[in-house]
Design a protein around this motif. Structure first.
Motif, mmCIF file in Angstrom:
data_model
loop_
_atom_site.group_PDB
_atom_site.id
_atom_site.type_symbol
_atom_site.label_atom_id
_atom_site.label_comp_id
_atom_site.label_asym_id
_atom_site.label_seq_id
_atom_site.Cartn_x
_atom_site.Cartn_y
_atom_site.Cartn_z
ATOM 1 N N GLN A 243 1.058 -1.463 0.221
ATOM 2 C CA GLN A 243 0.002 0.313 0.008
ATOM 3 C C GLN A 243 0.872 1.111 0.473
ATOM 4 O OE1 GLN A 243 -2.919 -0.698 3.799
ATOM 5 N NE2 GLN A 243 -4.063 -1.690 2.246
ATOM 6 N N ASP A 244 1.799 1.301 0.760
ATOM 7 C CA ASP A 244 2.984 1.906 1.069
ATOM 8 C C ASP A 244 4.308 2.316 0.807
ATOM 9 O OD1 ASP A 244 3.734 1.956 3.707
ATOM 10 O OD2 ASP A 244 1.761 2.232 3.620
ATOM 11 N N LEU A 245 5.019 3.290 0.520
ATOM 12 C CA LEU A 245 6.285 3.292 0.228
ATOM 13 C C LEU A 245 7.367 4.194 1.052
ATOM 14 C CD1 LEU A 245 8.259 2.685 -2.524
ATOM 15 C CD2 LEU A 245 9.166 4.542 -2.036
ATOM 16 N N ASP A 246 8.197 4.027 2.155
ATOM 17 C CA ASP A 246 8.633 4.427 2.801
ATOM 18 C C ASP A 246 10.276 4.768 2.466
ATOM 19 O OD1 ASP A 246 6.684 5.428 4.522
ATOM 20 O OD2 ASP A 246 7.020 2.881 5.156
ATOM 21 N N ILE A 247 11.008 6.525 2.349
ATOM 22 C CA ILE A 247 12.443 6.239 2.061
ATOM 23 C C ILE A 247 12.692 6.909 2.907
ATOM 24 C CG2 ILE A 247 13.412 7.752 0.651
ATOM 25 C CD1 ILE A 247 11.169 7.151 -1.235
ATOM 26 N N THR A 248 13.874 6.998 2.967
ATOM 27 C CA THR A 248 14.574 7.774 4.120
ATOM 28 C C THR A 248 16.220 8.087 4.204
ATOM 29 O OG1 THR A 248 15.852 5.404 5.611
ATOM 30 C CG2 THR A 248 14.268 6.629 6.652
ATOM 31 N N VAL A 249 17.082 9.583 4.705
ATOM 32 C CA VAL A 249 17.587 9.761 3.614
ATOM 33 C C VAL A 249 18.500 10.235 5.008
ATOM 34 C CG1 VAL A 249 18.977 11.658 1.895
ATOM 35 C CG2 VAL A 249 16.228 10.752 1.759
ATOM 36 N N ALA A 250 19.523 9.653 5.280
ATOM 37 C CA ALA A 250 20.763 11.180 5.434
ATOM 38 C C ALA A 250 21.065 11.821 5.797
ATOM 39 C CB ALA A 250 21.325 9.715 6.360
ATOM 40 N N VAL A 251 20.884 13.115 6.436
ATOM 41 C CA VAL A 251 21.290 14.754 6.569
ATOM 42 C C VAL A 251 22.495 15.227 7.415
ATOM 43 C CG1 VAL A 251 19.743 15.278 4.900
ATOM 44 C CG2 VAL A 251 19.156 15.805 7.024
ATOM 45 N N PRO A 252 23.408 16.096 7.210
ATOM 46 C CA PRO A 252 23.648 16.237 8.772
ATOM 47 C C PRO A 252 23.687 16.938 9.223
ATOM 48 C CG PRO A 252 24.270 17.263 6.766
ATOM 49 C CD PRO A 252 23.583 16.354 6.032
ATOM 50 N N GLY A 253 23.365 16.441 11.058
ATOM 51 C CA GLY A 253 22.716 16.887 12.048
ATOM 52 C C GLY A 253 22.474 18.415 11.929
ATOM 53 N N ASN A 254 23.333 19.609 11.605
ATOM 54 C CA ASN A 254 22.738 20.767 11.870
ATOM 55 C C ASN A 254 21.824 21.702 10.749
ATOM 56 O OD1 ASN A 254 24.345 20.656 9.442
ATOM 57 N ND2 ASN A 254 25.217 22.354 9.851
ATOM 58 N N LEU A 255 20.950 20.332 9.718
ATOM 59 C CA LEU A 255 19.950 21.354 8.362
ATOM 60 C C LEU A 255 18.958 21.112 9.771
ATOM 61 C CD1 LEU A 255 21.052 19.021 5.948
ATOM 62 C CD2 LEU A 255 21.623 21.427 6.717
ATOM 63 N N ARG A 256 17.975 22.217 9.364
ATOM 64 C CA ARG A 256 16.066 22.656 9.667
ATOM 65 C C ARG A 256 15.671 21.783 8.686
ATOM 66 N NH1 ARG A 256 17.480 27.891 13.331
ATOM 67 N NH2 ARG A 256 16.364 28.753 11.495
ATOM 68 N N GLY A 257 14.375 21.932 8.867
ATOM 69 C CA GLY A 257 13.467 21.532 7.991
ATOM 70 C C GLY A 257 13.163 22.882 6.547
ATOM 71 N N LYS A 258 13.239 23.825 7.620
ATOM 72 C CA LYS A 258 13.641 25.364 6.119
ATOM 73 C C LYS A 258 15.020 24.898 4.709
ATOM 74 C CE LYS A 258 16.477 28.538 8.273
ATOM 75 N NZ LYS A 258 16.364 29.829 8.394
ATOM 76 N N ASP A 259 15.636 24.005 5.527
ATOM 77 C CA ASP A 259 17.252 23.563 4.878
ATOM 78 C C ASP A 259 17.167 22.601 3.261
ATOM 79 O OD1 ASP A 259 18.746 25.331 6.068
ATOM 80 O OD2 ASP A 259 19.102 24.059 7.405
ATOM 81 N N ILE A 260 15.725 22.038 3.986
ATOM 82 C CA ILE A 260 15.101 20.611 3.340
ATOM 83 C C ILE A 260 14.399 20.811 2.001
ATOM 84 C CG2 ILE A 260 13.861 18.065 3.438
ATOM 85 C CD1 ILE A 260 16.898 18.589 4.816
#
Length: 191
Positions: A37-54
């Motif tokens: 029914q669905d698909l889940d994806i995870t992408v590792a990013v640096p810890g200093n990033l915030r939502g507005k950087d994505i």
């Protein structure tokens, strides 16, 4: 004349194919899993990033994921359509930084995906997917009815008996014969 592989040869090849798929999936810059029914994806990013950087762009048949100012990690057409309004993404903390967590709601709830995007270099052999054990009770009414009918029809075929649709036609014919005893069906051919 070619011979078909023995069960042990087939099992060995399946294990080799699965190991190759796992290795290829490990090379991707993201991890992904799916249910029917669905698909889940995870992408590792640096810890200093915030939502507005994505950057996450989800359309009916397209997905783009990355960090602003950098090349996207995922950017391409989806192999099948999704419901963008039912799909979500979040930025989650992890022990090593953060990860973009994306949930895609498939439009076709009866289809396995071979890859996240059509332009992805690695594809899964969807014929080898072992679906998770699920209960018929987990499905909505319409899907449950369809699955139960498919299961019944499969059992009937295996026993050489008519499927539900075939049985329905036979029943209609029998009723018609009863309603019209004056008609002669002795030389009629059906099927």
């Amino acid at each position: 004349m070619s011979t078909s592989p023995t069960p042990s040869e087939k099992e060995k090849k399946d294990k080799e194919d699965r190991a190759r798929e796992v290795e290829e999936q490990a090379k991707l810059p993201y991890k992904w899993t799916q249910t029917i029914q669905d698909l889940d994806i995870t992408v590792a990013v640096p810890g200093n990033l915030r939502g507005k950087d994505i950057v996450v762009e989800m359309k009916k048949a397209y997905l783009k994921v990355g960090v602003k100012g950098q090349d996207p990690v995922i950017d391409g057409p989806l192999p099948h359509e999704i419901h963008p309004s039912e799909s979500t993404w979040t930025l989650e903390p992890t022990t090593t930084g953060k990860e973009i967590s994306i949930h895609l709601d498939k439009t076709n709830k009866m289809q396995w995906w071979a890859s996240v995007t059509s332009n992805a270099p690695y594809f899964l052999d969807t014929s080898k997917i072992q679906p998770e054990n699920s209960k018929l009770g987990d499905l909505d009414g319409e899907t449950r009815g369809m699955v139960e009918k498919m299961m019944y029809d499969q059992r009937q075929k295996e026993m050489g008996k008519p499927t539900s649709d075939e049985q329905s036609k036979l029943d209609m014919l029998e009723n018609f014969k009863k309603q019209h005893p004056e008609m002669d069906f002795s030389n009629a051919k059906f099927g």
